[in-house]
Scaffold this active site. Structure first.
Site, PDB file in Angstrom:
ATOM      1  N   GLY A  17     107.774  84.829 131.153  1.00  0.00           N
ATOM      2  CA  GLY A  17     109.019  85.585 131.096  1.00  0.00           C
ATOM      3  C   GLY A  17     110.189  84.873 130.430  1.00  0.00           C
ATOM      4  CB  ILE A  18     113.716  84.595 131.598  1.00  0.00           C
ATOM      5  CG1 ILE A  18     114.005  86.101 131.684  1.00  0.00           C
ATOM      6  CG2 ILE A  18     114.965  83.823 131.200  1.00  0.00           C
ATOM      7  CD1 ILE A  18     114.954  86.496 132.817  1.00  0.00           C
ATOM      8  CB  CYS A  57     106.409  71.004 139.300  1.00  0.00           C
ATOM      9  SG  CYS A  57     107.766  70.773 140.449  1.00  0.00           S
ATOM     10  CB  SER A 137     120.525  87.207 139.349  1.00  0.00           C
ATOM     11  OG  SER A 137     120.385  88.601 139.392  1.00  0.00           O
ATOM     12  CE1 TYR A 150     115.890  86.883 142.338  1.00  0.00           C
ATOM     13  CE2 TYR A 150     117.644  88.508 142.116  1.00  0.00           C
ATOM     14  CZ  TYR A 150     116.768  87.602 141.554  1.00  0.00           C
ATOM     15  OH  TYR A 150     116.776  87.415 140.188  1.00  0.00           O
ATOM     16  CE  LYS A 154     117.622  84.094 140.935  1.00  0.00           C
ATOM     17  NZ  LYS A 154     117.142  83.044 140.029  1.00  0.00           N
ATOM     18  N   PRO A 180     121.382  87.072 134.249  1.00  0.00           N
ATOM     19  CG  PRO A 180     119.230  86.287 133.802  1.00  0.00           C
ATOM     20  CD  PRO A 180     120.419  86.032 134.674  1.00  0.00           C
TER      21      PRO A 180
HETATM   22  N1  LIG Z   1     113.682  89.713 135.104  1.00  0.00           N
HETATM   23  C1  LIG Z   1     114.911  90.009 135.509  1.00  0.00           C
HETATM   24  O1  LIG Z   1     115.353  91.179 135.459  1.00  0.00           O
HETATM   25  C2  LIG Z   1     115.818  88.942 136.041  1.00  0.00           C
HETATM   26  C3  LIG Z   1     117.157  89.267 136.284  1.00  0.00           C
HETATM   27  C4  LIG Z   1     118.000  88.296 136.764  1.00  0.00           C
HETATM   28  C5  LIG Z   1     117.533  87.017 137.008  1.00  0.00           C
HETATM   29  N2  LIG Z   1     116.233  86.722 136.766  1.00  0.00           N
HETATM   30  C6  LIG Z   1     115.791  85.364 137.062  1.00  0.00           C
HETATM   31  O2  LIG Z   1     115.211  84.794 135.927  1.00  0.00           O
HETATM   32  C7  LIG Z   1     114.227  83.829 136.323  1.00  0.00           C
HETATM   33  C8  LIG Z   1     112.936  84.110 135.573  1.00  0.00           C
HETATM   34  O3  LIG Z   1     112.458  85.390 135.970  1.00  0.00           O
HETATM   35  P1  LIG Z   1     111.413  86.238 135.118  1.00  0.00           P
HETATM   36  O4  LIG Z   1     111.859  87.636 135.178  1.00  0.00           O
HETATM   37  O5  LIG Z   1     111.150  85.587 133.816  1.00  0.00           O
HETATM   38  O6  LIG Z   1     110.138  86.140 136.087  1.00  0.00           O
HETATM   39  P2  LIG Z   1     108.682  85.500 135.876  1.00  0.00           P
HETATM   40  O7  LIG Z   1     107.941  85.791 137.135  1.00  0.00           O
HETATM   41  O8  LIG Z   1     108.105  85.967 134.604  1.00  0.00           O
HETATM   42  O9  LIG Z   1     108.995  83.938 135.761  1.00  0.00           O
HETATM   43  C9  LIG Z   1     109.268  83.135 136.879  1.00  0.00           C
HETATM   44  C10 LIG Z   1     108.676  81.764 136.635  1.00  0.00           C
HETATM   45  O10 LIG Z   1     108.912  80.956 137.789  1.00  0.00           O
HETATM   46  C11 LIG Z   1     107.699  80.321 138.142  1.00  0.00           C
HETATM   47  N3  LIG Z   1     107.654  80.040 139.577  1.00  0.00           N
HETATM   48  C12 LIG Z   1     107.643  80.930 140.604  1.00  0.00           C
HETATM   49  N4  LIG Z   1     107.545  80.279 141.768  1.00  0.00           N
HETATM   50  C13 LIG Z   1     107.537  78.956 141.475  1.00  0.00           C
HETATM   51  C14 LIG Z   1     107.437  77.773 142.252  1.00  0.00           C
HETATM   52  N5  LIG Z   1     107.323  77.822 143.598  1.00  0.00           N
HETATM   53  N6  LIG Z   1     107.462  76.565 141.622  1.00  0.00           N
HETATM   54  C15 LIG Z   1     107.551  76.506 140.265  1.00  0.00           C
HETATM   55  N7  LIG Z   1     107.618  77.580 139.483  1.00  0.00           N
HETATM   56  C16 LIG Z   1     107.599  78.793 140.079  1.00  0.00           C
HETATM   57  C17 LIG Z   1     106.611  81.341 137.751  1.00  0.00           C
HETATM   58  O11 LIG Z   1     105.315  80.760 137.667  1.00  0.00           O
HETATM   59  C18 LIG Z   1     107.153  81.827 136.433  1.00  0.00           C
HETATM   60  O12 LIG Z   1     106.764  81.013 135.360  1.00  0.00           O
HETATM   61  C19 LIG Z   1     114.092  83.955 137.843  1.00  0.00           C
HETATM   62  O13 LIG Z   1     114.850  82.952 138.453  1.00  0.00           O
HETATM   63  C20 LIG Z   1     114.696  85.318 138.125  1.00  0.00           C
HETATM   64  O14 LIG Z   1     115.244  85.398 139.422  1.00  0.00           O
HETATM   65  C21 LIG Z   1     115.362  87.653 136.295  1.00  0.00           C
END
Ligand SMILES: NC(=O)c1ccc[n+]([C@@H]2O[C@H](COP(=O)([O-])OP(=O)(O)OC[C@H]3O[C@@H](n4cnc5c(N)ncnc54)[C@H](O)[C@@H]3O)[C@@H](O)[C@H]2O)c1
Length: 247
Positions: A17-18, A57, A137, A150, A154, A180
């Site tokens: 993802g991000i 990790c 977020s 959550y 955040k 985001p």
């Molecule tokens: N997608 C959205 O709409 C959105 C909006 C606001 C904030 N965010 C934030 O952006 C960040 C990335 O989210 P995303 O949407 O890309 O999700 P995603 O699930 O694609 O990515 C999350 C990443 O965190 C890793 N992860 C999860 N638990 C973990 C742990 N215990 N130890 C190490 N790594 C771990 C996952 O393996 C993954 O690579 C997050 O913090 C999320 O809260 C996302």
């Protein structure tokens, strides 16, 4: 642009993802990069694609974060850019929310950010240089239903970023956060299937003035900006990347 040439970067939570989009952009702009993630297989395949290095990790465990940081420093010597992206967002109505879900969410989203910053801050202070970017977020501001755990994590992460901006700024370290909005990733894919969600955020609802969901790349650009010298005087902000949702 080659804004990160000669710099060492680490994306914690960079396998998907991000985080993955941020990692790719950092490498594209010249950084020497490692991806730390609990999902080692995905981290390795991302790292291979980008010519980066994958480190396993799970940020819930203090010793794993310490070990990851030591491995990073043994190999790269020092860290210039820390991107803390790891996060989970299980949707649970408050009345059904159990303590385990609350704790797990704080551990990954907030406590892990503290552990990662704590592991690398002393080295950055020693070098009088470093950039910290925490992916918070819009939910740091917006109390979205079913996400009390959550939202609190955040908001906490944003205040961690702000506090470090004050405490570490005098040592030449900048600390900022990104907020985001709704970004299409595997994290949001399940809720995006829900009819109520489609009604709330879909085109025509007007909730997102730009009229579309965000992409991981929409977030990567602003995250890199905050870590770059283009933001040399930006410290302690929460930069919303939400298509105007909170406007
Ligand atoms: N997608 C959205 O709409 C959105 C909006 C606001 C904030 N965010 C934030 O952006 C960040 C990335 O989210 P995303 O949407 O890309 O999700 P995603 O699930 O694609 O990515 C999350 C990443 O965190 C890793 N992860 C999860 N638990 C973990 C742990 N215990 N130890 C190490 N790594 C771990 C996952 O393996 C993954 O690579 C997050 O913090 C999320 O809260 C996302």
């Amino acid at each position: 642009m080659n804004r990160f040439a000669g710099q060492n970067a680490l994306v914690v939570g960079g396998a998907h993802g991000i985080g993955r989009a941020i990692a790719a952009r950092l490498v594209g702009e010249g950084a020497q990069l490692a991806i730390a993630d609990a999902d080692l297989d995905a981290a390795q395949s991302a790292a291979e694609e980008m010519r980066a290095w994958a480190i396993e990790c799970d940020v819930r465990h203090t010793h794993q974060v310490q070990r990851m940081a030591q491995q990073y420093l043994d190999r790269f010597g020092h860290l210039d850019v820390l991107m803390y992206v790891a996060g989970i967002a299980p949707a649970v109505p408050f009345l059904d929310l159990d303590v385990d879900t609350w704790d797990r969410t704080q551990q990954v989203n907030l406590r892990g950010g503290y552990l990662a910053a704590r592991a690398f801050a002393p080295g950055m202070v020693g070098r009088r240089s470093g950039k910290l970017v925490f992916i918070s977020s819009t939910n740091a501001w917006d109390g979205e239903a079913q996400l009390a755990h959550y939202n609190a994590s955040k908001a906490g992460l944003y205040l961690l970023a702000k506090t470090l901006a004050r405490e570490l700024g005098p040592f030449g370290i900048r600390s900022n956060a990104i907020g985001p909005g709704l970004i299409r990733t595997r994290l949001t894919e399940p809720i995006l299937q829900e009819e109520s969600f489609q009604k709330k955020y879909g085109p025509g609802s007007g909730v997102i003035p730009l009229g579309r969901l965000g992409t991981p790349d929409d977030v990567a650009g602003p995250a890199l900006f905050l870590a770059s010298d283009d933001a040399a005087y930006v410290n302690g902000v929460l930069l919303f990347v939400d298509g105007g949702q909170l406007a």
